[in-house]
Design a protein around this motif. Structure first.
Motif, PDB file in Angstrom:
ATOM      1  N   PRO A  90       0.814  -1.223   0.000  1.00 49.36           N
ATOM      2  CA  PRO A  90       0.000   0.000   0.000  1.00 49.36           C
ATOM      3  C   PRO A  90       0.849   1.276   0.000  1.00 49.36           C
ATOM      4  CG  PRO A  90      -0.252  -1.198   2.082  1.00 49.36           C
ATOM      5  CD  PRO A  90       0.590  -2.057   1.182  1.00 49.36           C
ATOM      6  N   VAL A 132       4.353  -1.068  -6.011  1.00 56.61           N
ATOM      7  CA  VAL A 132       3.056  -0.801  -6.647  1.00 56.61           C
ATOM      8  C   VAL A 132       1.929  -1.014  -5.649  1.00 56.61           C
ATOM      9  CG1 VAL A 132       2.938  -3.178  -7.586  1.00 56.61           C
ATOM     10  CG2 VAL A 132       1.532  -1.368  -8.603  1.00 56.61           C
ATOM     11  N   ILE A 134      -2.464  -0.982  -5.479  1.00 60.99           N
ATOM     12  CA  ILE A 134      -3.636  -0.967  -6.369  1.00 60.99           C
ATOM     13  C   ILE A 134      -4.712  -0.027  -5.855  1.00 60.99           C
ATOM     14  CG2 ILE A 134      -3.197  -3.220  -7.396  1.00 60.99           C
ATOM     15  CD1 ILE A 134      -5.614  -4.183  -5.560  1.00 60.99           C
ATOM     16  N   TYR A 137      -6.196   1.516   0.142  1.00 66.00           N
ATOM     17  CA  TYR A 137      -6.840   0.675   1.147  1.00 66.00           C
ATOM     18  C   TYR A 137      -5.846  -0.432   1.440  1.00 66.00           C
ATOM     19  CZ  TYR A 137      -7.867  -1.000  -3.495  1.00 66.00           C
ATOM     20  OH  TYR A 137      -7.747  -1.328  -4.820  1.00 66.00           O
ATOM     21  N   LEU A 139      -4.992  -4.355   1.992  1.00 66.18           N
ATOM     22  CA  LEU A 139      -5.370  -5.756   1.820  1.00 66.18           C
ATOM     23  C   LEU A 139      -4.614  -6.589   2.847  1.00 66.18           C
ATOM     24  CD1 LEU A 139      -4.825  -5.821  -2.045  1.00 66.18           C
ATOM     25  CD2 LEU A 139      -7.016  -5.593  -0.865  1.00 66.18           C
ATOM     26  N   GLY A 141      -2.897  -9.099   2.115  1.00 68.73           N
ATOM     27  CA  GLY A 141      -1.657  -9.550   1.496  1.00 68.73           C
ATOM     28  C   GLY A 141      -1.596  -9.048   0.068  1.00 68.73           C
ATOM     29  N   ALA A 145      -3.343  -7.993  -5.157  1.00 70.05           N
ATOM     30  CA  ALA A 145      -2.784  -6.873  -5.925  1.00 70.05           C
ATOM     31  C   ALA A 145      -1.969  -7.397  -7.113  1.00 70.05           C
ATOM     32  CB  ALA A 145      -1.926  -6.002  -5.020  1.00 70.05           C
TER      33      ALA A 145
HETATM   34  N1  ADE Z   1      -0.895  -4.995   0.046  1.00 69.55           N
HETATM   35  C1  ADE Z   1      -1.777  -4.600   0.972  1.00 69.55           C
HETATM   36  N2  ADE Z   1      -2.560  -3.617   0.509  1.00 69.55           N
HETATM   37  C2  ADE Z   1      -2.144  -3.370  -0.771  1.00 69.55           C
HETATM   38  C3  ADE Z   1      -2.547  -2.454  -1.764  1.00 69.55           C
HETATM   39  N3  ADE Z   1      -3.545  -1.580  -1.580  1.00 69.55           N
HETATM   40  N4  ADE Z   1      -1.914  -2.484  -2.949  1.00 69.55           N
HETATM   41  C4  ADE Z   1      -0.900  -3.348  -3.153  1.00 69.55           C
HETATM   42  N5  ADE Z   1      -0.465  -4.226  -2.242  1.00 69.55           N
HETATM   43  C5  ADE Z   1      -1.088  -4.248  -1.062  1.00 69.55           C
END
Ligand code: ADE
Length: 248
Positions: A90, A132, A134, A137, A139, A141, A145
């Motif tokens: 993120p 990178v 996506i 927010y 995730l 893991g 993504a």
């Molecule tokens: N891992 C956790 N959140 C992510 C996000 N938003 N984009 C890429 N990898 C991530």
């Protein structure tokens, strides 16, 4: 193109790699996907892939030695090609269609799926990796993504999309949202398809779609309109839309 995915959860990809556009691209030999289980490159007999962060704090950090080992197992898979390497996090640069188009040109992409609190910063240096995201927010893991990146670049490979779809152009290629779409029946529980779309008049339909695309973009993503060069027709449509919205 070759896409090597380094992951602690290779099972995550079993379904998605066998479905839809990614399956088509793989079966046609246009995209080759390697799944690299990071755990196979653990350097101790317990298969340790993460450890406590120096300096303390919650969460675990993925170890540099396992990541580099997993990377080196695929980095020379395309002879004479230095892979372009992305770590999902993120904290990364947010993926856009423009960036996806650039990545789609690469012969070899390596996607490292971050987990826990992230990966040891030094791994990024060994891999010359970019980061990178996506979206804004978090995730649980980076696997989801990585799938997003894989999907976005696979569908851009020549020969993956059918003619009709590729000729149509994506809404983001043009940086406007798409107009609403409808299919049969003409009426469903009292809701009718807009008359213009049934008219058979191609010019009227084009104008209707353009206007509705502008209406949606103005309502949902006004940022896409600011700083964008607009045609006289677009400016007129936007004025009309603003007046309509103001009086409704
Ligand atoms: N891992 C956790 N959140 C992510 C996000 N938003 N984009 C890429 N990898 C991530």
């Amino acid at each position: 193109m070759r896409v090597s995915i380094l992951t602690l959860n290779p099972g995550f990809f079993a379904g998605p790699l066998g479905e839809g556009m990614i399956r088509i691209a793989r079966e046609a030999g246009i995209v080759t996907v390697d799944l690299v289980p990071i755990r196979d490159f653990a350097t101790d007999r317990y298969g340790t892939t993460d450890d406590y962060p120096y300096g303390g704090g919650a969460g675990m950090v993925m170890k540099v030695d396992t990541i580099v080992g997993a990377f080196e197992s695929v980095s020379a898979a395309e002879p004479g090609v230095t892979p372009r390497t992305l770590v999902t996090t993120p904290q990364g640069r947010v993926l856009t269609q423009e960036w996806a188009r650039e990545l789609a040109q690469e012969r070899h992409l390596v996607l490292v799926c971050g987990r826990y609190r992230g990966i040891d910063e030094r791994a990024g240096a060994f891999l010359s990796a970019e980061e990178v995201s996506i979206g804004d927010y978090v995730l649980s893991g980076g696997e989801a993504a990585a799938l997003v990146v894989l999907d976005a670049v696979s569908r851009l490979q020549p020969g993956v999309l059918g003619d009709a779809e590729s000729a149509r152009g994506d809404s983001f290629s043009e940086a406007l949202l798409d107009a609403p779409v409808y299919t049969r029946p003409e009426e469903y529980r009292g809701l009718r398809v807009p008359e213009t779309l049934l008219s058979g008049n191609h010019e009227q339909i084009r104008r209707w779609r353009r206007r509705e695309a502008l209406r949606r973009t103005l309502a949902r993503r006004p940022d896409l309109l600011s700083g964008r060069a607009l045609s006289d027709e677009d400016r007129r449509f936007l004025d009309e839309i603003r007046k309509e919205e103001a009086s409704s």
